[in-house]
Design an enzyme around this catalytic site. Structure first.
Site, mmCIF file in Angstrom:
data_model
loop_
_atom_site.group_PDB
_atom_site.id
_atom_site.type_symbol
_atom_site.label_atom_id
_atom_site.label_comp_id
_atom_site.label_asym_id
_atom_site.label_seq_id
_atom_site.Cartn_x
_atom_site.Cartn_y
_atom_site.Cartn_z
ATOM 1 C CB ALA A 240 -106.113 30.326 20.692
ATOM 2 C CG MET A 241 -106.838 33.644 26.572
ATOM 3 S SD MET A 241 -107.015 35.355 25.965
ATOM 4 C CE MET A 241 -105.819 36.168 27.039
ATOM 5 C CD GLU B 29 -103.678 33.114 20.623
ATOM 6 O OE1 GLU B 29 -103.453 33.918 21.543
ATOM 7 O OE2 GLU B 29 -104.541 33.329 19.736
ATOM 8 C CG HIS C 117 -100.627 37.548 21.978
ATOM 9 N ND1 HIS C 117 -100.646 38.905 21.759
ATOM 10 C CD2 HIS C 117 -101.786 37.069 21.439
ATOM 11 C CE1 HIS C 117 -101.771 39.233 21.108
ATOM 12 N NE2 HIS C 117 -102.465 38.140 20.888
ATOM 13 C CD GLU D 138 -105.030 40.541 20.256
ATOM 14 O OE1 GLU D 138 -104.485 39.882 19.355
ATOM 15 O OE2 GLU D 138 -105.225 40.080 21.407
HETATM 16 N N1 B3K Z 1 -106.479 37.735 23.018
HETATM 17 C C1 B3K Z 1 -107.411 36.715 22.631
HETATM 18 C C2 B3K Z 1 -108.773 37.243 22.346
HETATM 19 C C3 B3K Z 1 -109.602 37.486 23.544
HETATM 20 C C4 B3K Z 1 -111.009 37.865 23.166
HETATM 21 C C5 B3K Z 1 -111.809 38.296 24.342
HETATM 22 N N2 B3K Z 1 -113.193 38.558 23.995
HETATM 23 C C6 B3K Z 1 -106.935 35.912 21.475
HETATM 24 C C7 B3K Z 1 -105.923 36.549 20.616
HETATM 25 O O1 B3K Z 1 -106.143 37.541 19.961
HETATM 26 O O2 B3K Z 1 -104.833 36.049 20.576
HETATM 27 ZN ZN ZN Z 2 -104.130 38.065 19.662
#
Ligand code: B3K
Ligand code: ZN
Length: 882
Positions: free
Chosen positions: A269-270, A305, A308, A327
């Site tokens: 996910a993003m 997510e 974040h 992360e």
């Molecule tokens: N930040 C994204 C991961 C993106 C990966 C790019 N190759 C998901 C996450 O760690 O929440």
């Molecule tokens: Zn993440």
């Protein structure tokens, strides 16, 4: 043409941009093959930057049709435009100026799934890490933050839903059946958090009232008809929002929070600001189609997510070397969330299992790198378990060092000090040093030194003096680029457990710092003495896995049994059972290779069965105890010259012995753990199902036929039980008629559901043994195999390479050759996916020489291939040179 020329990027070269970006205004006119993107950027030259310096913007595979400076078309003499870069000269000295760039994209042809692409007729973006430059020329780096206004124009009938980050400004009808929507995100953000989604989607709506009383609209967009399957995700989202307020004081900041589930996605996910995009695998669930593990994953990833929003979005990374800043920290936060939602001990066991299965091998192999690396060639290859999971463990250790309150204070200071900024790991650590007055410089080596530290311990009890002495040594192995390591600060939680099961309270501890139940190992060799210990204690060390280390501590089976019975830390009880199991498994593997009969210590078997039958323990814990170390755990512990066939046979043999001795226990569990009434995805039910299925699996090792598993399959009323039964059938009785029938019944029932079909592929791809490759090749020809869908590729090719040690590591090298063909086929369309799957070979050097030679030959063949992506080239070269 790809931007990435394969250059190595160094942390030491970091410097801020010459121009400051003030505002971003984007207009998308969506079209499947010719989307027009107009980008208006307002910049000013940073104070002190030389007036002669040009503006340099990143691009990747771009074609530009218009370029204006302050609305006036730029003469060709003033700029250079390449597919991967735009350079503009002769810009104002100090006054702000506006650059307008128009690019035309083909989302339909974008198979990399980076930038703007189409999935099942839906427009969708993925910009982290460097995907925004595939949309327009831009200073595409995380330290360039600005507020964005986005206008989307599209055909209304096919794209009734038009979404971007921030709050909805307004929308309306446009000419020729088109309509538009405008969004404004007031929180300055880097380009990697940009998102756009457009298409014809169904929506599930809810709302959340924040602690300060603001109403936030919650919307989850899914394909039409799948709305009911988003209910659990919505519930997990609301629990996440509440938890972040209660635990970290973090309140959501926009008027709306949206999640979109798409079926083609490179990762889980993003966290795009206000508009998370998800692999639908981590949104959609119902009892008929999702397993307990699926529910737990959804809960964790929705939370991750969402979290974040503060750790990643409000405070982002200065550069990609700082990736663990968002992360590692956010994984720690989602781990804590899941621990609060479920059983903390069971959650911790699962985390450590995962860490040891994935991160420890990475840290011990050619791809090892520090949590905060200092160089990279392709940043997408650094979204690793080291950055994520070890990064989380490092955060957890900070919490251990400072205590819960100290950690909270440090986090509060971090949010206060760096909100709205792009920060570094040093900034983060400084907050904890400042609130605690602790010197964290030695501790910081956890960020900089790769490799899993090895701690060697030995204990000695002096009855006459009533002193227990603990000698500790630490060693961090050499890793690529880091031959010599310095001593680490390793926090080791401990307990001295007395004969009667109580914990000794020493009258004094000497030899180093001790805080609460934590010993601080800071020297290469250090001896702690504990005074006033009336009888010989059993030492339980690294309780709760307080440090991510390998521990070498020769304890007798009797001592381990004592810990397994009495430690107040449940994790340590599980660890003790694992430590009892391992020597038996490893010895069996050695015995098989030297043609000897295998054996298993009865004391281990009875300790295991005692735990399995202990009704004072929660079922989920008992299931974790019964799940022996995996074949890859065994390979890791053996450490070299590994023969996957011997490892498999050894584990099989030990399981048979446990099954034989424990048959009555397993029979009892099978009936005791039956759940009446409709399925609910709660942790209690999941634990019971796990324990019951574990019993079912053991029984399959003592019963000649497939009858019991077939019955379990036929009577299963939920996906967890069904998948477990089908796995037992397929893995234990691959040639039975019952298995063929069950596989085909499963297929018929779920053919229309891609996520369940993925399970059908994965179960078959992981059937152990020599026939696996032929089976996988046949499945590749199945009409339901969709090579453009990453989930499907992972469920067949990925599952085979990562999770079928005997099938993949064939001594004739055919498994590797198959993987190489697949990698070379996937790479041109989706380099990220290809590179990720290729990391399945990261432990090739610890194989016995015949297999290792085969692996080396195949890797060298891949390396020689012309036209490799930077992603695959980076992985293959690191795997070969280290
Ligand atoms: N930040 C994204 C991961 C993106 C990966 C790019 N190759 C998901 C996450 O760690 O929440
Ligand atoms: Zn993440």
């Amino acid at each position: 043409m790809r931007t990435d020329t394969g250059q190595i990027i160094h942390l030491a070269d970091y410097r801020p941009t010459d121009f400051v970006l003030e505002r971003v205004d984007l207009t998308f006119e969506l079209d499947p093959t010719a989307t027009r993107v107009e980008s208006r950027l307002i910049f000013h030259r940073r104070d002190g930057v030389d007036a002669g310096l040009p503006l340099v913007l990143d691009g990747d595979d771009l074609s530009m049709t218009e370029l204006r400076l302050d609305q006036i078309e730029l003469p060709a003499s003033q700029f250079d435009a390449r597919a991967d870069q735009l350079i503009i000269r002769d810009l104002p000295q100090s006054a702000p100026f506006e650059v307008t760039v128009v690019t035309v994209l083909n989302p339909e042809a974008n198979t990399q799934l980076m930038g703007l692409y189409r999935t099942n007729g839906v427009y969708c973006t993925q910009c982290e890490a460097e995907g925004f430059r595939r949309i327009t020329y831009f200073p595409d780096r995380p330290d360039v933050l600005a507020p964005y206004t986005v206008t989307i124009i599209a055909d209304k009938a096919t794209n009734p839903v038009l979404l971007s980050n921030g709050n909805f400004l307004g929308g309306g009808n446009y000419d020729e059946g088109r309509h538009f929507a405008a969004w404004f995100d007031p929180f300055p953000k880097p380009s990697y958090l940009f998102a756009l989604v457009a298409g014809d989607l169904g929506v599930v709506e809810d709302s959340f009232t924040t602690q300060s009383g603001r109403d936030v609209a919650l919307k989850i967009y899914v394909e039409h008809g799948k709305e009911p399957r988003a209910a659990y995700a919505m519930d997990a989202l609301k629990r996440s929002m509440k938890w972040d307020e209660e635990r970290f004081g973090r309140e959501y900041d926009l008027d709306i929070f949206m999640i979109v589930a798409v079926s083609d996605f490179n990762m889980g996910a993003m966290e795009n600001k206000g508009l998370n995009v998800f692999n639908d695998k981590y949104v959609l669930a119902d009892p008929e189609t999702a397993t307990d593990q699926d529910y737990a994953n959804i809960e964790a990833i929705i939370a991750h997510e969402y979290f974040h929003n503060w750790t990643g979005n409000r405070i982002t990374c200065r550069d990609w070397f700082q990736l663990c800043l968002k992360e590692g920290l956010t994984v720690y936060r989602d781990h804590e969330f899941s621990a609060d939602m479920r059983s903390r001990a069971v959650k911790r066991i699962a985390e450590v299992r995962h860490l040891k299965a994935e991160q420890f091998p990475e840290d011990a192999g050619p791809l090892a790198h520090p949590v905060r690396p200092t160089t990279y060639r392709e940043i997408n290859n650094f979204y690793t378990t080291t950055v994520y999971e070890k990064g989380s463990e490092v955060t957890r250790m900070i919490a251990t060092l400072l205590g819960r309150d100290g950690f909270k204070k440090g986090m509060d200071l971090y949010f206060e000090r760096h909100d709205g900024e792009a920060a570094t790991v040093e900034d983060f650590v400084r907050c904890f040093a400042d609130v605690s007055g602790r010197d964290l410089s030695q501790f910081s080596r956890w960020y900089h030194q790769a490799g899993t530290p090895l701690v060697t311990a030995s204990g000695d009890y002096d009855a006459a003096r009533q002193i227990f002495t603990l000698s500790l040594q630490q060693m961090v192995p050499a890793t690529p680029g880091q031959p010599v390591k310095e001593a680490m600060h390793i926090p080791l939680s401990f307990a001295l457990i007395l004969d009667n099961g109580t914990t000794a309270e020493p009258s004094a501890v000497d030899g180093g710092e001790v805080t609460g139940d934590v010993l601080h190992l800071t020297e290469r060799a250090q001896t702690f003495t504990f005074s006033g210990i009336a009888s010989r204690p059993v030492l339980s060390l690294n309780r709760g896995f307080s440090a991510p280390i390998n521990l070498e501590f020769k304890q007798t089976p009797a001592d381990l049994v004592h810990i397994a019975r009495h430690d107040t830390d449940q994790f340590s009880r599980w660890q003790a059972l694992t430590d009892l199991a391992l020597p038996n498994l490893l010895q069996a593997a050695r015995d098989i290779r030297s043609g000897k009969e295998i054996s298993c210590d009865p004391a281990f078997i009875s300790a295991l069965l005692e735990a399995a039958a202990d009704e004072s323990l929660e079922p989920a814990f008992r299931a974790q105890a019964l799940a022996l170390p995996s074949e890859s755990d065994m390979a890791r512990e053996l450490g070299g010259n590994n023969d996957p066939d011997a490892i498999h046979a050894a584990r099989h043999g030990i399981i048979e012995r446990i099954a034989k001795a424990g048959r009555p226990v397993f029979e009892t569990l099978l009936s005791q753990m039956r759940i009446e009434g409709p399925f609910t995805p709660d942790a209690d039910g999941a634990g019971k199902r796990a324990l019951r299925n574990s019993a079912l699996s053991y029984l399959s090792y003592v019963e000649g036929g497939a009858a019991r598993a077939t019955d379990a399959f036929n009577t299963a009323d939920n996906m967890t039980d069904m998948v477990q039964a089908l796995t037992i059938l397929a893995h234990r009785f691959p040639d039975a008629t019952e298995t063929a029938e069950a596989l085909s019944a499963f297929l018929q029932r779920f053919e229309e559901n891609p996520l369940v079909l993925d399970k059908w592929f994965a179960i078959q791809a992981t059937i152990p043994g020599r026939d696996a490759l032929a089976r996988v090749k046949a499945l590749l020809q199945d009409a339901r195999y969709v090579a453009s869908n990453p989930n499907r590729v992972r469920s067949l090719v990925g599952a085979f390479a990562f999770s079928n040690p005997t099938g993949f590591n064939r001594a004739d090298g055919e498994g590797y050759r198959f993987l190489a063909e697949q990698i070379l086929m996937i790479d041109p369309r989706n380099p990220q996916l290809a590179a990720r799957i290729l990391t399945s070979m990261r432990s090739w050097r610890s194989l016995e020489s015949v297999r290792a030679d085969q692996a080396r030959t195949v890797l060298a063949e891949i390396q020689r291939h012309s036209g490799l992506s930077t992603d695959v080239r980076d992985i293959v070269e690191r795997m070969l040179t280290a």
